[in-house]
Structures are given as structure tokens and as C-alpha cells.
Design an enzyme around this catalytic site. Structure first.
Site, PDB file in Angstrom:
ATOM      1  N   HIS A   1      -2.894   6.773   2.988  1.00 39.96           N
ATOM      2  CA  HIS A   1      -3.415   5.550   2.391  1.00 39.96           C
ATOM      3  C   HIS A   1      -4.814   5.292   2.936  1.00 39.96           C
ATOM      4  O   HIS A   1      -5.044   5.340   4.144  1.00 39.96           O
ATOM      5  CB  HIS A   1      -2.475   4.385   2.723  1.00 39.96           C
ATOM      6  CG  HIS A   1      -3.076   3.038   2.478  1.00 39.96           C
ATOM      7  ND1 HIS A   1      -3.729   2.709   1.310  1.00 39.96           N
ATOM      8  CD2 HIS A   1      -3.131   1.926   3.273  1.00 39.96           C
ATOM      9  CE1 HIS A   1      -4.153   1.459   1.386  1.00 39.96           C
ATOM     10  NE2 HIS A   1      -3.815   0.971   2.555  1.00 39.96           N
TER      11      HIS A   1
ATOM     12  N   CYS B   1       0.806  -1.222   0.000  1.00 39.35           N
ATOM     13  CA  CYS B   1       0.000   0.000   0.000  1.00 39.35           C
ATOM     14  C   CYS B   1       0.840   1.273   0.000  1.00 39.35           C
ATOM     15  O   CYS B   1       0.300   2.367  -0.204  1.00 39.35           O
ATOM     16  CB  CYS B   1      -0.947  -0.011   1.190  1.00 39.35           C
ATOM     17  SG  CYS B   1      -2.018  -1.467   1.252  1.00 39.35           S
TER      18      CYS B   1
ATOM     19  N   ASN C   1     -10.351  -0.261   0.254  1.00 38.50           N
ATOM     20  CA  ASN C   1      -8.884  -0.253   0.257  1.00 38.50           C
ATOM     21  C   ASN C   1      -8.402  -0.844  -1.058  1.00 38.50           C
ATOM     22  O   ASN C   1      -8.475  -2.060  -1.265  1.00 38.50           O
ATOM     23  CB  ASN C   1      -8.373  -1.061   1.450  1.00 38.50           C
ATOM     24  CG  ASN C   1      -6.857  -1.095   1.547  1.00 38.50           C
ATOM     25  OD1 ASN C   1      -6.152  -0.758   0.597  1.00 38.50           O
ATOM     26  ND2 ASN C   1      -6.344  -1.521   2.683  1.00 38.50           N
TER      27      ASN C   1
END
Length: 335
Positions: A250, A113, A280
Site C-alpha cells: 500500500h 487501504c 495515498n
């Protein structure tokens, strides 16, 4: 040093929506529980025949259309992804071919990520050194393809998407102000997907072929460490958090973002995230969040933007930028 400027952006998400209400029929969960614990309402899911390279190409085509750019003369393609179509060849090589870029370097970056910020940092170094002049940076993942939809702790989180930016040499302007990055491999067993090895740090891993995450431990690590990384960037650049126009962390989980902002005394109203409608999307969350801000008219040229990615590894990376995109020639369609 040579200047490097982000001149254009493009994004793409698949058409299929997976809502919290859909998930209610798949696992023991409900819409209220998911929103309360994550802030996520829905996510986009790629078709069975749609892979990370397809999302990348679509994001770049969106960039080309909106900013009237050409990519045939790009001299490096960097793709940040944890879900490549194949172990090899790389996604970047597939993208290079499908966009008909005859002569260019191509490489994938695996930093989970954090990958998009790692890729930005790499591209900046390549251009500022004078070795390259035009680089495509793409963050993309098809997390749905490695998600266990019987595991309610992870399947509620992940979606698919891609974001691309074009970085070009500019002797008059530099988008890149400061950065910080790092890794803590001692926590590698908290987020993983097994591969050739089934142990890490001497710990036996669950071999499902899907992503496995200890959300509680990841939360603790992020909230403890990421504010310190942000402070490092601010210290290096002699900047204060109140001078940052937009914070883009993020988009892992809204309940992770909130305490980070709280520790930094940065308002949520000046924080951009893409998780509400997209979940996500790993390496794609930060460019998706940035583009949502641009599409909504919030983010404007001249703004100072602080990005910070964190994820499996445990890797983390932050970048302070000043935005100066070229003028858009077409209005983007809604995502």
C-alpha cells in the site's frame, strides 16, 4: 478448484494536481519537508461534482478500451472504498447501472487501504467455488473529500484515484497463489473518521467529519506487523522473497515502505508504488502501482507479484499472484 485469472486492468485519476508547492500556500509546510517525510510530490484531486463512482466508471472504461473487454455479462461487481458517494446505495450499484450491466450482484467492501486486496480475495473465492465466472474488482477513493486541509499532518498525504481489474474463470490458469489477512481492532482509534458513534474502545474521538490519523502509531504497527504477514504468505506457498518479481505494498508513505523492504531484504528497485505523483489514494494505491508498472514495461506476464495492503481497522491483507493479462489492443494514455 476452478481457476481464476486477472485478465485486464484499468485506472483513472482526476485531472487536477495538488503539488507540494500548492500546499505551501495552504498550510505551514514546504516541499522539502513533505518529500523528506513521505516521498510524495503531488496528488490528484477530484472536482466538487466528481465522486468515487465516477472514478470507478472511468477506470473500468479504461480497462474496456485497452483490452477490448465487455462487461455486460459480469456477474458480480465489488468495489473497495472508504469514501462512497452515499452511505447507501452502494458505489457498486451505481457502477452497475452506469455500465449497463443488467444482471449482476453488487457490493461494497469497507477495509480501508486494505480494501482492494480484500476484494481480490473475495472475488477469487467466488470464482474458485464455481458460483461466479466474471467479476469486476475496483479499488477507489476520493480521500480529498474527507481531508482536513488545515491539518498539515494529514493533508499532505491523500489524493484521489481508482483502479479496476477483471477476474474471469480460467480452467487452465490460476492467478492466485496464496494469501494472508487479518485485523487488529485494538488499534482502531489510530485511524478513523467518525460516524454514528463517537467513541471506539472507550476512547473519545475527534469529531471533524474528516480523517484523523496518529501517524506515529500507525507507522509502528505497520513496521512491526506487516513483515510477519508477508512471511506467512511465503511460508504457505513455499516461496522465498527472492523469487518474488515485484512487491506492491500500500502506497501510504515511502518512509513506511522502506523499513518493510529492509526487514524483508527485498530491494526497493523491485518495489512498485504510486505515491510520488498520486499520494495515498487508499484502496486505489495497489492497482495504480500495478498499472504504472505495466505501463512502464516493468511488469510482464508470468511475473510473481506480492501485494500487501494495510490501513484503518487496523486491517491488513496480502496476496501472491502470477500475472497473465490478455493482450492490450490499445496503448494507454499517460495518467
Amino acid at each position: 478448484m476452478v481457476g481464476a485469472r486477472i485478465t485486464a486492468i484499468g485506472t483513472y485519476v482526476p485531472e487536477k494536481r495538488l503539488t507540494n508547492f500548492n500546499l505551501e500556500r495552504m498550510v505551514d509546510t514546504n516541499n522539502e519537508w513533505i518529500i523528506q517525510r513521505t516521498g510524495i510530490e503531488e496528488r490528484r484531486i477530484s472536482r466538487p461534482d466528481e465522486f468515487t463512482s465516477d472514478l470507478c466508471v472511468a477506470a473500468v472504461k479504461n480497462l474496456i478500451q485497452r483490452f477490448n473487454k465487455t462487461v455486460e455479462d459480469v456477474d458480480m461487481v465489488i468495489v473497495a472504498t472508504s469514501t462512497p458517494d452515499f452511505p447507501f446505495p452502494s458505489v457498486s450499484s451505481l457502477v452497475q447501472d452506469r455500465l449497463h450491466i443488467a444482471q449482476t450482484g453488487a457490493m461494497d467492501i469497507s477495509a480501508a487501504c486494505s480494501g482492494f486486496v480484500y476484494a481480490l480475495h473475495t472475488a477469487h473465492g467466488m470464482i474458485s467455488s464455481g458460483l461466479h465466472s466474471k467479476i469486476l474488482v475496483i479499488g477507489a477513493d476520493t480521500m480529498s473529500k474527507i481531508t482536513d486541509y488545515t491539518d498539515r499532518t494529514t493533508c499532505i498525504l491523500f489524493g484521489d484515484g481508482a483502479g479496476a481489474v477483471l477476474i474471469e474463470r480460467d480452467d487452465q490458469f490460476n492467478s492466485f497463489i496464496g494469501y494472508h489477512m487479518g485485523s487488529d481492532g485494538s488499534g482502531a482509534h489510530h485511524v478513523y473518521r467518525t460516524g454514528l458513534a463517537n467513541k471506539v474502545n472507550g476512547i473519545e474521538l475527534i469529531d471533524t467529519g474528516c480523517i484523523v490519523q496518529n501517524g506515529r502509531e500507525v507507522f509502528r504497527w505497520v513496521v512491526r506487523n506487516i513483515p510477519n504477514g508477508i512471511k506467512e504468505i511465503l511460508y504457505k506457498t513455499e516461496m522465498t522473497i527472492d523469487k518474488v518479481d515485484w512487491f506492491i505494498p500500500h502506497s501510504a508513505n515511502l518512509r513506511i515502505i522502506e523499513p518493510i523492504c529492509g526487514k524483508m531484504e527485498h530491494p526497493m528497485e523491485k518495489t512498485l508504488y504510486s505515491l510520488v505523483n498520486f499520494g495515498n489514494t487508499s484502496a486505489a494505491t495497489i492497482p495504480l502501482s500495478l498499472d504504472l508498472g505495466i505501463r512502464d514495461g516493468k511488469v510482464k506476464n508470468g511475473d510473481r507479484i506480492l501485494m500487501y495492503g494495510f490501513g484503518a481497522g487496523l486491517t491488513h491483507a496480502g496476496q501472491l499472484l502470477r500475472l497473465k493479462l490478455d493482450e492490450q489492443v490499445t496503448v494507454p494514455t499517460p495518467l
